[in-house]
Design a protein around this motif. Structure first.
Motif, PDB file in Angstrom:
ATOM      1  N   ASN A  52      45.857  30.518  39.800  1.00 28.66           N
ATOM      2  CA  ASN A  52      45.249  31.094  38.599  1.00 28.66           C
ATOM      3  C   ASN A  52      44.562  30.023  37.764  1.00 28.66           C
ATOM      4  N   ALA A 147      42.054  33.882  40.396  1.00 29.80           N
ATOM      5  CA  ALA A 147      42.574  34.799  39.392  1.00 29.80           C
ATOM      6  C   ALA A 147      42.598  34.018  38.085  1.00 29.80           C
ATOM      7  N   PHE A 172      44.135  38.351  34.854  1.00 28.55           N
ATOM      8  CA  PHE A 172      42.985  38.962  35.508  1.00 28.55           C
ATOM      9  C   PHE A 172      43.096  38.688  37.015  1.00 28.55           C
ATOM     10  N   ILE A 173      43.198  39.763  37.793  1.00 34.17           N
ATOM     11  CA  ILE A 173      43.440  39.627  39.225  1.00 34.17           C
ATOM     12  C   ILE A 173      42.502  40.547  40.001  1.00 34.17           C
ATOM     13  N   THR A 175      39.900  39.980  42.092  1.00 35.29           N
ATOM     14  CA  THR A 175      38.459  39.792  42.197  1.00 35.29           C
ATOM     15  C   THR A 175      38.016  39.730  43.661  1.00 35.29           C
ATOM     16  N   PHE A 223      37.384  41.189  37.360  1.00 36.26           N
ATOM     17  CA  PHE A 223      38.820  41.262  37.642  1.00 36.26           C
ATOM     18  C   PHE A 223      39.424  42.569  37.138  1.00 36.26           C
TER      19      PHE A 223
END
Length: 228
Positions: A52, A147, A172-173, A175, A223
């Motif tokens: 991340n 992320a 935010f994941i 993508t 995301f």
């Protein structure tokens, strides 16, 4: 640092309320959070947390955040670029600045982003200034930004010093690296050229890296958003 460890430390930081900034200026909010988490300032191409990228922002602040920096293939040399499209630097007297924020709309320097099936480029009229092939660009995005953890802070000023209360965070994941290309083509991402001459007009170039930046509020185009 893994995400679970971050969550624990973030809750501790959140519970402490306002924390004095460790650094003056715009980068204070991110630098202070990194220091409180025990992270060293990240100047490498990989993410800050395991898997991340970590970003911090002041609540209510406008502007953009840097996704990553990536130099392209300069068709016009950097010296020629500043000579043709630069302007006198406001603080480094006697030097020329090539600083420019470029989007798909032509800016006051006449620069704009053009995309084709093969590349993304900064243009002036029909002249390609610098360009990136899509594969290298989206791979850099996927490498740097698999992320994102985004932390927002309330801000107080006391005797001219900022204090931050980090009290809102999101993960935010999910993508897809090709969403990055779509965001550029939809004019959601800007390219910041960040260079100037040094040693008195053009003897050398100081380049802080060409940055790809996005408005804070548009991250959901890349995301899925989860509250932490």
């Amino acid at each position: 640092m893994d995400l679970n460890t971050f969550k624990q430390k973030y809750q501790e930081i959140k519970s402490r309320g306002y924390i004095k900034s460790h650094r003056k200026g715009n980068t204070g909010v991110g630098h202070t959070l990194e220091q409180e988490l025990g992270l060293t300032e990240n100047c490498i191409s990989g993410p800050d947390l395991t898997g991340n990228e970590l970003k911090a922002a002041r609540k209510g602040a406008g502007g953009k955040q840097t996704l990553f920096t990536k130099e392209g293939d300069w068709v016009v040399t950097q010296k020629d670029y500043i000579a043709q499209y630069g302007f006198p630097h406001t603080t480094h007297i006697g030097e020329m600045s090539g600083q420019s924020t470029v989007t798909k709309t032509v800016n006051k320097r006449g620069l704009f982003i053009k995309t084709t099936d093969d590349y993304c480029a900064v243009m002036h009229g029909d002249t390609i200034i610098v360009k990136w092939d899509w594969e290298s660009l989206v791979d850099q995005f996927a490498k740097k930004f698999p992320a994102c953890v985004k932390v927002f802070a309330e801000v107080q000023k006391r005797d001219g010093v900022e204090y931050f209360h980090y009290n809102e965070a999101y993960h935010f994941i999910g993508t897809d690296k090709n969403l990055f290309r779509t965001a550029i083509e939809n004019d959601m991402i800007a390219i910041d050229i960040r260079m100037r001459t040094q040693n008195m007009i053009g003897k050398s170039i100081r380049n802080r890296g060409t940055a790809f930046r996005m408005n804070h509020g548009k991250m959901e185009a890349l995301f899925i958003k989860e509250a932490l």
